[in-house]
Design an enzyme around this catalytic site. Sequence first.
Site: not given
Ligand SMILES: [Zn+2]
Length: 322
Positions: A207, A53, A143, A56
Amino acid sequence: MDLLAELLASDDAQLPARLPGGATVERLAPAVWQVTPANAWPGRPLIVSAGIHGDETAPVEVLCGIVSALCAGALAPRIPLLLVFGNLQALRAARRYIDDDLNRLFGGATVSASCEAPRAAALIAAIDRFCARNPAAVHLDLHSAIRDSRYACFAIAPRESEGPLGHEPRTLLAACGIEAVLLTGVKAPTFSARSARVHGCEAYTFELGRVRRLGGGVSGEFAAVDRALRALIAADPLPPSETAPHVFRVSRELIKQSDAFQMMLPPDAANFTGFAAGALIAEDGSQQWHAEPGELIVFPNPAVKPGLRAGLLIIADATSDT
Ligand SMILES: [Zn+2]
């Protein structure tokens, strides 16, 4: 070398073909490099990806720091390594994605003619090539979370098996500063799920902390994962950790049926928000979801289109207790 600046400038960023100490570097795709140590030590091959992403960015900076250390000879690789920077166009645009969420393009279905489709194909080809030469790899896809979370750093663990999470994976996660791990199946169209599904990798989506501005620097939330990655790459013992991650598994999926769907949570509710047993979580016309004892929610998103998942309900995994 300022790798980050080079990645932001073009697809042509290059690393030296040979690192101090003799490891060789091969470019498998733009911003995807395989590092082969001169003398491999016992240790599992490792895939580290960041920037799937484009907004990020802290994990991208962590990975750039590691690449710089490798190139400077400050970090000696002793295991086969694949370094992957994900959505370069989105990274340059400081956006999550341009046309399509790249982390939904690894499901195997034919992909539409989006700007992300060729990048997904290139990443798949690189992973397949690396895994063919280096079986039983670990894949860590880094991420940063887009909402608050009761656990600042948590992992999604797509797994073929339904069994408990073993001691070794939990030690790895703890060393990476992961406070909670959610065990899921391998069907998801995510990058890490594909590595688990297709290559049997021990794969995780991490995450970590919160999305922040590129160049905003790497905060303490990332120090543990940075240290653990360097230890894995050098085939050194993992830094000790005093805490073990909480282990959860999915109890139910909240599938939105219609536009009448309503969730009884603020839109910015934190991941791992819990409920009183029996509390109303969501309703959709005549259908209601009430909390079972111990249920928590992750990824609540009532704004999805009907037919899609509006949240995941999870419970503590009793089988993985220490
Ligand atoms: Zn992500």
